[in-house]
Design an enzyme around this catalytic site. Sequence first.
Site, PDB file in Angstrom:
ATOM      1  N   LYS A 148       0.957  -1.307  -0.078  1.00 17.89           N
ATOM      2  CA  LYS A 148       0.023  -0.036  -0.115  1.00 17.89           C
ATOM      3  C   LYS A 148       0.827   1.239  -0.132  1.00 17.89           C
ATOM      4  O   LYS A 148       0.534   2.255  -0.426  1.00 17.89           O
ATOM      5  CB  LYS A 148      -0.897  -0.122   1.013  1.00 17.89           C
ATOM      6  CG  LYS A 148      -0.367   0.204   2.630  1.00 17.89           C
ATOM      7  CD  LYS A 148      -0.157  -1.233   3.304  1.00 17.89           C
ATOM      8  CE  LYS A 148       0.305  -1.153   4.604  1.00 17.89           C
ATOM      9  NZ  LYS A 148       0.641  -2.317   5.264  1.00 17.89           N
ATOM     10  N   GLU A 186      -5.411  -6.312  -4.176  1.00 15.94           N
ATOM     11  CA  GLU A 186      -6.588  -6.418  -3.299  1.00 15.94           C
ATOM     12  C   GLU A 186      -5.925  -6.358  -1.615  1.00 15.94           C
ATOM     13  O   GLU A 186      -6.582  -5.966  -0.878  1.00 15.94           O
ATOM     14  CB  GLU A 186      -7.011  -7.887  -3.618  1.00 15.94           C
ATOM     15  CG  GLU A 186      -8.542  -8.228  -2.774  1.00 15.94           C
ATOM     16  CD  GLU A 186      -9.612  -6.977  -2.870  1.00 15.94           C
ATOM     17  OE1 GLU A 186      -9.733  -6.200  -1.959  1.00 15.94           O
ATOM     18  OE2 GLU A 186     -10.159  -7.101  -3.852  1.00 15.94           O
ATOM     19  N   GLY A 210      -6.324  -6.487   3.973  1.00 14.74           N
ATOM     20  CA  GLY A 210      -5.949  -7.953   4.229  1.00 14.74           C
ATOM     21  C   GLY A 210      -6.962  -8.674   3.370  1.00 14.74           C
ATOM     22  O   GLY A 210      -7.098  -8.684   2.451  1.00 14.74           O
ATOM     23  N   ILE A 267     -10.179  -8.870   3.504  1.00 16.13           N
ATOM     24  CA  ILE A 267     -11.465  -8.155   2.895  1.00 16.13           C
ATOM     25  C   ILE A 267     -11.472  -7.887   1.661  1.00 16.13           C
ATOM     26  O   ILE A 267     -10.664  -7.001   1.028  1.00 16.13           O
ATOM     27  CB  ILE A 267     -11.777  -6.848   3.929  1.00 16.13           C
ATOM     28  CG1 ILE A 267     -11.572  -7.303   5.566  1.00 16.13           C
ATOM     29  CG2 ILE A 267     -13.079  -6.173   3.661  1.00 16.13           C
ATOM     30  CD1 ILE A 267     -11.875  -6.080   6.298  1.00 16.13           C
ATOM     31  N   GLU A 269       4.010  -3.544  15.995  1.00 14.80           N
ATOM     32  CA  GLU A 269       5.696  -3.771  16.071  1.00 14.80           C
ATOM     33  C   GLU A 269       6.367  -2.980  17.039  1.00 14.80           C
ATOM     34  O   GLU A 269       5.798  -2.235  17.915  1.00 14.80           O
ATOM     35  CB  GLU A 269       6.138  -2.858  14.671  1.00 14.80           C
ATOM     36  CG  GLU A 269       5.439  -3.259  13.337  1.00 14.80           C
ATOM     37  CD  GLU A 269       5.995  -4.732  12.990  1.00 14.80           C
ATOM     38  OE1 GLU A 269       6.855  -5.331  13.462  1.00 14.80           O
ATOM     39  OE2 GLU A 269       5.161  -5.601  12.364  1.00 14.80           O
ATOM     40  N   LYS A 279      -3.642   3.550   2.971  1.00 14.23           N
ATOM     41  CA  LYS A 279      -4.913   3.088   2.300  1.00 14.23           C
ATOM     42  C   LYS A 279      -5.990   3.940   2.053  1.00 14.23           C
ATOM     43  O   LYS A 279      -6.783   3.557   0.993  1.00 14.23           O
ATOM     44  CB  LYS A 279      -5.527   1.994   3.584  1.00 14.23           C
ATOM     45  CG  LYS A 279      -4.385   0.706   3.710  1.00 14.23           C
ATOM     46  CD  LYS A 279      -4.498   0.078   5.082  1.00 14.23           C
ATOM     47  CE  LYS A 279      -3.585  -0.968   5.235  1.00 14.23           C
ATOM     48  NZ  LYS A 279      -3.874  -1.524   6.526  1.00 14.23           N
ATOM     49  N   GLY A 325      -2.059  -9.940   8.999  1.00 12.00           N
ATOM     50  CA  GLY A 325      -1.705 -11.323   9.412  1.00 12.00           C
ATOM     51  C   GLY A 325      -1.270 -12.193   7.964  1.00 12.00           C
ATOM     52  O   GLY A 325      -1.710 -11.790   7.076  1.00 12.00           O
TER      53      GLY A 325
END
Length: 440
Positions: A114, A138, A143, A145, A199, A214, A315
């Site tokens: 992204k 995508e 993720g 979705i 993180e 995003k 994830g």
Amino acid sequence: MNSVDRPPRDHPLRVALLGCGVVGTEVARRLTRDADELARRVGVPLELVAIAVRDVARERDLDVPAELFTDDAEALVRSGDLDIVIEVLGGIEPAGDLIRAALDHGASVVTANKALLADQGADLFAVAEKAERDLSFEAAIAGAIPIVRPLRESLAGDRVSRVLGIVNGTTNYILDQMSTLGQSFDEALAEAQRLGYAEADPTADVDGHDAAAKAALLAGLAFHTNLTLDDVHCEGIRSVTAEAVRSASEMGSVVKLLAICEQIETPDGPAVSARVHPAMVPLSHPLASVRGAFNAVFVESEAAGQLMFYGPGAGGAPTASAVLGDVVSVARNRVSDVFGPGETSHADVELVPIGRARTQYHLVVDVDDRAGVLATIAQEFARFGVSIRTLRQEGHDSDAQLVIVTHEAEDESLAATVEGLRGLDVVRGVSSVMRVEGGQ
């Protein structure tokens, strides 16, 4: 233009992977483990022929031949021997140059990057169109979705007016912990780091940069215009206090970090605004129920009405699901001698700053508890054309707090009102300012 060559029906499509971190490892595992099923879905086998990494000697939890690994990504993408390149390196460079080289040398590309697309998307999509190759992304927004295809294809005949998204799982987890357990920001962040949601350096998440990248992509898809990260107003959640979270609860709301992309009507015609900031969301709104590290995107359109897309936003496995969905789609296009719809930027619309967006403010104003204070406060709101929706007074002795929710107004008028309040003699301070979004 280059022609799109159709591979023989019994000829495998050659796939290369750039990057083998958490997501890359899961993609490689599924490409090999599910090879037969993927071949049935595509019509020809998908053959993983190379994995580009920095250190080929590093031990990995991945059962693939050692000779697949290479540290020469540049030579790999310039070989002219690849059908599909999957980029999960992250970052701006060398990912950008590698994607350009892959497209120029005949490969279609699937990326989850992204930050790169928000920075160089217009140029990369132009390269893909010239090469007559797919550039699919995508996995770059939310993720697992599916949101890119619905905005780009399913709603292509509709008019989208607004997109609101919870598109960063780390910040949603932190705010959810603050809301449900009463934790402070620092406590919730530490817990998110312990669980692996955040993180060690959480800057990109908690300062809103990840969500802003995003938002740029979402706005481009929804309104057919080119946006970069610099076009998105960005505020993070470091300033969200436990008091603000409690105040939201008292007014039947929760605090969420939202990416908001909307079309605004101006005297010169339609314009587009994109912004990321924390906001109070009424419990009646579907986004208020998004808990933990989950993501959701809420779309408002003219004909379809209100749509919500919900699921895990990060994830290895969820992101790999979106990557492989793109791989199957791109592979089918190669087999069918076509390439899919590219990004459209035909709408020559003005990009407006957050000051032109319409929103509501929730304010906590510390004032002297004496006669005439409310009248003075009301006059200051009237000076900037902002009306008060609700006002609640709390306090004791000579101190008082006013908890104020405004009616909707342009953000620049609301911000000017806050600065005006801070300059009043009767005001000791404005201790909390937060926007309110998603009212029904």
